[in-house]
Write a protein that holds these residues in place. Structure first.
Motif, PDB file in Angstrom:
ATOM      1  N   TRP A   1      17.958  16.821  89.333  1.00 41.88           N
ATOM      2  CA  TRP A   1      18.105  16.502  90.761  1.00 41.88           C
ATOM      3  C   TRP A   1      19.191  15.450  90.974  1.00 41.88           C
ATOM      4  N   CYS A   2      19.262  14.470  90.032  1.00 42.19           N
ATOM      5  CA  CYS A   2      20.305  13.432  90.166  1.00 42.19           C
ATOM      6  C   CYS A   2      21.679  14.087  90.058  1.00 42.19           C
TER       7      CYS A   2
ATOM      8  N   ARG B   1      16.366  14.396  86.246  1.00 47.45           N
ATOM      9  CA  ARG B   1      17.766  14.343  85.788  1.00 47.45           C
ATOM     10  C   ARG B   1      18.587  15.444  86.485  1.00 47.45           C
TER      11      ARG B   1
END
Ligand code: HEM
Length: 352
Positions: free
Chosen positions: A241-242, A239
């Motif tokens: 990284w997104c 999450r």
């Protein structure tokens, strides 16, 4: 059906169960500082982005005095999405150094470098130098005027190191001055030597992080049960990284990375040439330091202090006398805070 077959096929050939069991038995402590545990993973994420975008840039970049600037102009104006890939590469480089420094600070303040994690601290410290090396060597590659003069100043720094200084400068530049040989050297370091060394040390660092698991800070009270690493923490990492990817693409589009005029070695240095922000504390200290202190050269003193300081930080886990008693080491924490404050104040003052 195919999925099951593939899973069985892999399961018979690879130790998947052992890996799954290892991750299932790993936990991340839950306390008020847990949020800082994402920084190491974020640094890995930005490093992967750098590798991917870097390979794409290599396809068109030319490491020569004639071709460097022109090839970057070509990447920006002609190659489909070239400007975006270049912008992402430059922004991610800066964000990676920012997350890396914050990761170092979290490890320092939670005193996670203590035994048995000495090797994690030492491999991390080497990584810090390798990543700063990427910043230094990459800066010259667009061959624009700011890059040229900043590299001139940067490669001058080791000159005052007793005995080896002048040889080091010549080695970095490939001669007396910055020129074709310097670009080739910086390029070789940037796309070959540093990536291989960094991959090796990231591998060691991540292996050790799995081996030891996350440390529990001594003075922070737990907040409920620890978080299972797999799948809970891995999903939280994904999450993060997104979100990082969306922000990265956003800034890369809204603020495309600029390119100055082509470097001209005969032109005088333009006003306000500064290295990147992460080298400012060293650069600004050099600026304010008197040329001579007693009988010593100011630069030699700075280089000596940096080398001794670096060595002390590298060996920090062995110098922390309070580690055995599991107590906070106020002396080390205060000294570290003073260094961090100094770097912040001097960086801000350089920009003002
Ligand atoms: C490319 C640079 C680096 C990468 C990719 C990286 C990555 C990671 C990751 C993924 C973890 C586990 C998750 C976490 O605790 O955040 C970790 C832990 C750790 N890192 Fe790094 N790191 C880097 C640089 C550094 C530096 C510069 C230091 C300090 C000098 C350092 C010291 C440590 C230590 C001691 C731990 C263990 C923390 C604990 O168990 O609580 N790392 N690193």
């Amino acid at each position: 059906m195919i999925q099951k077959y593939f899973k069985n096929w892999c399961g018979e050939r690879l130790p998947l169960d052992t890996i799954r069991n290892h991750f299932k038995n790993k936990f991340v402590p839950r306390h008020r500082h847990t949020i800082w545990y994402y920084l190491g993973g974020l640094t890995v994420f930005f490093f992967v982005i750098q590798l991917l975008t870097g390979v794409l840039l290599m396809i068109y970049y030319k490491p020569t005095m004639e071709g460097a600037h022109q090839s970057v102009v070509y990447i920006i104006n002609e190659v489909p999405f070239g400007w975006l890939i270049r912008s992402i590469h430059s922004w991610a480089a800066n964000l990676m150094i920012a997350t890396l420094l914050l990761h170092l600070m979290r490890v320092f303040y939670l005193q996670a470098y203590r035994p048995p994690r000495e090797l994690m601290w030492m491999s991390g410290f080497i990584l810090l130098f390798l990543i700063l090396g990427f910043g230094f060597t990459g800066y010259l590659l667009p061959w624009d005027d700011i890059a040229f003069y900043a590299t001139q100043i940067g490669t001058e720094v080791p000159k005052s190191i007793p005995l080896v200084g002048p040889t080091l400068v010549a080695l970095l530049r490939g001669g007396e001055d910055i020129g074709e040989a310097t670009i080739t050297r910086m390029y070789t370091l940037h796309v070959f030597v540093l990536p291989i060394a960094t991959l090796l040390f990231v591998g060691i660092h991540l292996f050790l992080s799995q081996y030891y698991g996350a440390s529990k800070p001594i003075t922070t009270r737990p907040k409920g049960k620890d978080i299972p690493f797999y799948p809970n923490f891995v999903l939280r990492d994904l999450r993060t990284w997104c979100i990082a990817l969306i922000l990265l693409i956003g800034v890369a589009i809204l603020m495309p990375w600029g390119l100055g005029e082509e470097a001209d070695i005969l032109r005088p240095a333009p006003e306000g040439v500064k290295p990147e922000w992460y080298f400012i504390p060293m650069y600004q200290t050099l600026n304010i330091l008197p040329a001579r202190i007693l009988i010593f050269d100011g630069e030699t003193i700075l280089n000596s202090v940096l080398m001794i300081g670096g060595f002390v930080v590298f060996l920090l886990p062995f110098l922390d006398r309070k580690a055995k008693q599991r107590e906070r080491n106020k002396f080390i924490l205060t000294a570290g805070t003073l260094v961090i404050l100094y770097c912040i104040v001097i960086t801000v003052s350089a920009y003002i």
